[in-house]
Motif scaffolding. Structure first.
Motif, PDB file in Angstrom:
ATOM      1  N   ALA A 282     -10.976  15.123   8.743  1.00 10.42           N
ATOM      2  CA  ALA A 282     -10.596  13.836   8.182  1.00 10.42           C
ATOM      3  C   ALA A 282     -11.708  12.810   8.226  1.00 10.42           C
ATOM      4  CB  ALA A 282      -9.371  13.289   8.919  1.00 10.42           C
ATOM      5  N   LEU A 283     -12.563  12.872   9.249  1.00 16.16           N
ATOM      6  CA  LEU A 283     -13.558  11.819   9.455  1.00 16.16           C
ATOM      7  C   LEU A 283     -14.967  12.349   9.662  1.00 16.16           C
ATOM      8  CD1 LEU A 283     -11.453   9.668  11.981  1.00 16.16           C
ATOM      9  CD2 LEU A 283     -11.651   9.324   9.508  1.00 16.16           C
ATOM     10  N   GLY A 284     -15.153  13.668   9.519  1.00 16.23           N
ATOM     11  CA  GLY A 284     -16.434  14.258   9.863  1.00 16.23           C
ATOM     12  C   GLY A 284     -17.523  14.087   8.824  1.00 16.23           C
ATOM     13  N   ASN A 285     -17.174  13.736   7.591  1.00 16.83           N
ATOM     14  CA  ASN A 285     -18.188  13.538   6.546  1.00 16.83           C
ATOM     15  C   ASN A 285     -17.620  12.596   5.484  1.00 16.83           C
ATOM     16  OD1 ASN A 285     -16.632  15.221   4.573  1.00 16.83           O
ATOM     17  ND2 ASN A 285     -17.209  16.879   5.964  1.00 16.83           N
ATOM     18  N   GLY A 286     -18.483  12.205   4.559  1.00 14.83           N
ATOM     19  CA  GLY A 286     -18.073  11.251   3.541  1.00 14.83           C
ATOM     20  C   GLY A 286     -16.925  11.745   2.681  1.00 14.83           C
ATOM     21  N   GLU A 287     -16.938  13.029   2.338  1.00 15.54           N
ATOM     22  CA  GLU A 287     -15.870  13.570   1.499  1.00 15.54           C
ATOM     23  C   GLU A 287     -14.538  13.548   2.231  1.00 15.54           C
ATOM     24  OE1 GLU A 287     -15.088  17.391  -1.462  1.00 15.54           O
ATOM     25  OE2 GLU A 287     -16.679  17.465   0.041  1.00 15.54           O
ATOM     26  N   GLY A 288     -14.549  13.937   3.510  1.00 15.53           N
ATOM     27  CA  GLY A 288     -13.324  13.914   4.296  1.00 15.53           C
ATOM     28  C   GLY A 288     -12.772  12.506   4.439  1.00 15.53           C
ATOM     29  N   ILE A 289     -13.651  11.541   4.700  1.00 13.32           N
ATOM     30  CA  ILE A 289     -13.217  10.144   4.805  1.00 13.32           C
ATOM     31  C   ILE A 289     -12.649   9.674   3.469  1.00 13.32           C
ATOM     32  CG2 ILE A 289     -14.004   7.778   5.179  1.00 13.32           C
ATOM     33  CD1 ILE A 289     -16.088   8.921   7.120  1.00 13.32           C
ATOM     34  N   GLY A 290     -13.289  10.091   2.379  1.00 14.66           N
ATOM     35  CA  GLY A 290     -12.798   9.709   1.053  1.00 14.66           C
ATOM     36  C   GLY A 290     -11.391  10.212   0.797  1.00 14.66           C
ATOM     37  N   PHE A 291     -11.124  11.479   1.142  1.00 11.27           N
ATOM     38  CA  PHE A 291      -9.775  12.007   0.971  1.00 11.27           C
ATOM     39  C   PHE A 291      -8.782  11.287   1.889  1.00 11.27           C
ATOM     40  CE2 PHE A 291     -11.609  15.771  -1.163  1.00 11.27           C
ATOM     41  CZ  PHE A 291     -10.673  15.936  -2.178  1.00 11.27           C
ATOM     42  N   THR A 292      -9.207  11.002   3.123  1.00 14.17           N
ATOM     43  CA  THR A 292      -8.336  10.295   4.063  1.00 14.17           C
ATOM     44  C   THR A 292      -7.922   8.937   3.510  1.00 14.17           C
ATOM     45  OG1 THR A 292      -9.289  11.404   6.000  1.00 14.17           O
ATOM     46  CG2 THR A 292      -8.206   9.280   6.371  1.00 14.17           C
ATOM     47  N   LEU A 293      -8.888   8.179   2.993  1.00 16.63           N
ATOM     48  CA  LEU A 293      -8.598   6.854   2.456  1.00 16.63           C
ATOM     49  C   LEU A 293      -7.828   6.947   1.134  1.00 16.63           C
ATOM     50  CD1 LEU A 293     -11.916   4.973   3.278  1.00 16.63           C
ATOM     51  CD2 LEU A 293      -9.728   4.872   4.485  1.00 16.63           C
ATOM     52  N   TYR A 294      -8.039   8.022   0.395  1.00 17.66           N
ATOM     53  CA  TYR A 294      -7.257   8.238  -0.832  1.00 17.66           C
ATOM     54  C   TYR A 294      -5.771   8.374  -0.493  1.00 17.66           C
ATOM     55  CZ  TYR A 294      -5.024  10.905  -4.570  1.00 17.66           C
ATOM     56  OH  TYR A 294      -4.146  11.338  -5.529  1.00 17.66           O
ATOM     57  N   TYR A 295      -5.457   9.229   0.488  1.00 19.96           N
ATOM     58  CA  TYR A 295      -4.062   9.361   0.901  1.00 19.96           C
ATOM     59  C   TYR A 295      -3.542   8.048   1.469  1.00 19.96           C
ATOM     60  CZ  TYR A 295      -4.655  14.451   0.496  1.00 19.96           C
ATOM     61  OH  TYR A 295      -4.888  15.712   0.018  1.00 19.96           O
ATOM     62  N   ALA A 296      -4.366   7.387   2.278  1.00 17.13           N
ATOM     63  CA  ALA A 296      -3.936   6.135   2.906  1.00 17.13           C
ATOM     64  C   ALA A 296      -3.590   5.079   1.872  1.00 17.13           C
ATOM     65  CB  ALA A 296      -5.032   5.621   3.849  1.00 17.13           C
ATOM     66  N   THR A 297      -4.302   5.064   0.751  1.00 15.06           N
ATOM     67  CA  THR A 297      -4.037   4.072  -0.295  1.00 15.06           C
ATOM     68  C   THR A 297      -2.608   4.170  -0.797  1.00 15.06           C
ATOM     69  OG1 THR A 297      -6.361   4.141  -0.996  1.00 15.06           O
ATOM     70  CG2 THR A 297      -4.769   3.237  -2.556  1.00 15.06           C
ATOM     71  N   SER A 298      -2.155   5.380  -1.079  1.00 15.45           N
ATOM     72  CA  SER A 298      -0.766   5.564  -1.535  1.00 15.45           C
ATOM     73  C   SER A 298       0.215   5.119  -0.465  1.00 15.45           C
ATOM     74  CB  SER A 298      -0.525   7.035  -1.895  1.00 15.45           C
ATOM     75  OG  SER A 298      -1.335   7.434  -2.985  1.00 15.45           O
ATOM     76  N   PHE A 299      -0.082   5.434   0.797  1.00  9.92           N
ATOM     77  CA  PHE A 299       0.840   5.102   1.877  1.00  9.92           C
ATOM     78  C   PHE A 299       0.882   3.593   2.137  1.00  9.92           C
ATOM     79  CE2 PHE A 299      -0.424   9.506   3.645  1.00  9.92           C
ATOM     80  CZ  PHE A 299       0.401  10.123   2.727  1.00  9.92           C
ATOM     81  N   ILE A 300      -0.211   2.895   1.869  1.00 15.69           N
ATOM     82  CA  ILE A 300      -0.199   1.433   2.021  1.00 15.69           C
ATOM     83  C   ILE A 300       0.803   0.818   1.050  1.00 15.69           C
ATOM     84  CG2 ILE A 300      -1.542  -0.680   1.681  1.00 15.69           C
ATOM     85  CD1 ILE A 300      -3.989   0.851   2.720  1.00 15.69           C
ATOM     86  N   PHE A 301       0.733   1.233  -0.204  1.00 18.28           N
ATOM     87  CA  PHE A 301       1.655   0.687  -1.206  1.00 18.28           C
ATOM     88  C   PHE A 301       3.112   0.970  -0.846  1.00 18.28           C
ATOM     89  CE2 PHE A 301      -2.063   0.797  -4.187  1.00 18.28           C
ATOM     90  CZ  PHE A 301      -2.028  -0.543  -4.543  1.00 18.28           C
ATOM     91  N   THR A 302       3.425   2.217  -0.514  1.00 16.97           N
ATOM     92  CA  THR A 302       4.818   2.558  -0.219  1.00 16.97           C
ATOM     93  C   THR A 302       5.263   1.957   1.107  1.00 16.97           C
ATOM     94  OG1 THR A 302       4.107   4.700   0.704  1.00 16.97           O
ATOM     95  CG2 THR A 302       4.799   4.654  -1.602  1.00 16.97           C
ATOM     96  N   GLY A 303       4.351   1.841   2.073  1.00 24.74           N
ATOM     97  CA  GLY A 303       4.697   1.185   3.328  1.00 24.74           C
ATOM     98  C   GLY A 303       5.028  -0.281   3.126  1.00 24.74           C
ATOM     99  N   LEU A 304       4.232  -0.965   2.302  1.00 26.40           N
ATOM    100  CA  LEU A 304       4.520  -2.367   1.982  1.00 26.40           C
ATOM    101  C   LEU A 304       5.854  -2.489   1.258  1.00 26.40           C
ATOM    102  CD1 LEU A 304       0.992  -3.532   0.742  1.00 26.40           C
ATOM    103  CD2 LEU A 304       2.109  -4.193   2.881  1.00 26.40           C
TER     104      LEU A 304
END
Length: 367
Positions: A51-73
């Motif tokens: 999830a956090l070991g490289n730029g691509e992993g961080i990118g996917f992590t934040l991609y998923y997080a973006t959807s969860f921010i909207f639905t969480g709000l």
């Protein structure tokens, strides 16, 4: 006096108790991993690395997080008004239709930064429209919002399948999806953000919708805690009787709160529809509406807490995929069990440790 009514400092309510819940969830998850013959520490290391070991992993992590921010709000806004909106999944689905129609109409004629604000409005309007009928039934007929929003999830899914199969499908194609949006209907990737930290985004679909999610989070904070409407919603959520006695219109407040909740859920579609696949597909929501419930509860219905909880679930999603790839004994179903444990302790059992914390805090205070 009940421990539920005893006030605790914010660092306990919003820091220590969620941390304890999360720790217990990971300890039980580690025990499950150990039972199947794998090392819990190795699994945790792989999860963090994926999830956090490289730029691509961080990118996917934040991609998923973006959807969860909207639905969480989305869930949080409804909860502040005393409503439990279980329909974010369906509202996000219809929001996808709204932003897709905008992209299909404008992508040939204008650049993305012109299409984007109109798509935000379109996604929000379609999501709000799908929340209107449950809101009206709750406000005017007393129909329970949980039941009606759950039913509308299924109706929305069926409606979207029909539209994609019979109306929006590309002629001559078998796949139930729209045509691919041209560049004017796609949200650009945020590779430059990774480059600031010396990392590469790779294939991760991390895009501008993350910035939109952060801006919307701030706007939700302003709405709930700095406006008259927000005060009315919170008053209604604490005591409908007191709110009515104070002259706060029940029906109007319920409907507005649900419309805002539905609009926030609809905006989630910007991330996968315009930011990732560049087309509208079946099942693009992928359960993000239901994850938003846990994200909101874990974040204590506060935008900052929701952002942090969304990133945590992004780590679980992306890191979980990496663990299941590197450790064949830990299947995708096992990853779902771990995610379920986090949801259980962070959501359904969020106050499990509160009585003990109250007693300990009172003893320390007396000492």
């Amino acid at each position: 006096m009940s421990t539920a009514s005893v006030p605790l400092p914010n660092w306990i309510n919003y820091g220590l108790i969620p941390l304890l819940n999360l720790t217990v969830a990971f300890l039980i998850s580690g025990f499950v991993v150990w039972l199947i013959g794998e090392s819990p520490l190795d699994a945790l290391s792989l999860l963090i690395q994926g999830a956090l070991g490289n730029g691509e992993g961080i990118g996917f992590t934040l991609y998923y997080a973006t959807s969860f921010i909207f639905t969480g709000l989305s869930v949080a806004v409804a909860i502040h008004a005393g409503l439990f909106n279980i329909g974010s999944e369906g509202q996000a689905y219809l929001g996808g239709l709204g932003c897709a129609l905008v992209a299909l109409a404008l992508d040939r004629y204008v650049p993305w930064y012109v299409t984007m604000p109109i798509a935000v409005v379109g996604a929000g309007l379609f999501g709000a429209a799908w929340a209107f009928i449950p809101a009206f039934l709750q406000a005017k007929r007393g129909s329970h919002i949980v039941i009606t929003t759950i039913m509308f999830n299924y109706i929305g899914a069926a409606l979207m399948v029909y539209l994609l199969v019979h109306v929006l499908i590309v002629p001559g194609k078998m796949a139930p999806e729209t045509r691919t949006f041209l560049e004017g209907g796609q949200l650009p990737k945020l590779g430059w953000v990774m480059q600031l930290f010396g990392a590469k985004l790779g294939a991760a679909p991390f895009n501008v919708s993350f910035i939109i999610a952060l801006v919307v989070s701030y706007l939700v904070w302003l709405l709930v805690w700095r406006t008259k409407l927000g005060f009315e919603m919170r008053t209604l959520g604490v005591s409908p009787t007191a709110a009515t006695y104070a002259g706060i219109p029940y029906a109007r407040t319920v409907i507005i709160a649900m419309l805002l909740s539905g609009a926030l859920a609809g905006m989630m579609a910007l991330n996968p529809v315009m930011g990732s696949s560049a087309r509208l597909q079946v099942e693009f929501v992928g359960g993000a509406g239901f994850v938003g419930i846990a994200v909101s509860l874990m974040g204590r219905n506060h935008p900052l807490g929701i952002i942090m909880a969304a990133i945590l679930f992004g780590i679980l999603y992306q890191g979980g995929d990496w663990v299941s790839f590197e450790m064949p004994n830990i299947t995708r179903e096992m990853i779902l069990v771990i995610q379920g444990l986090v949801i259980l302790f962070a959501g359904a059992l969020e106050y499990m440790f509160r009585p003990a914390m109250v007693r300990l805090y009172q003893q320390l205070k007396r000492a």
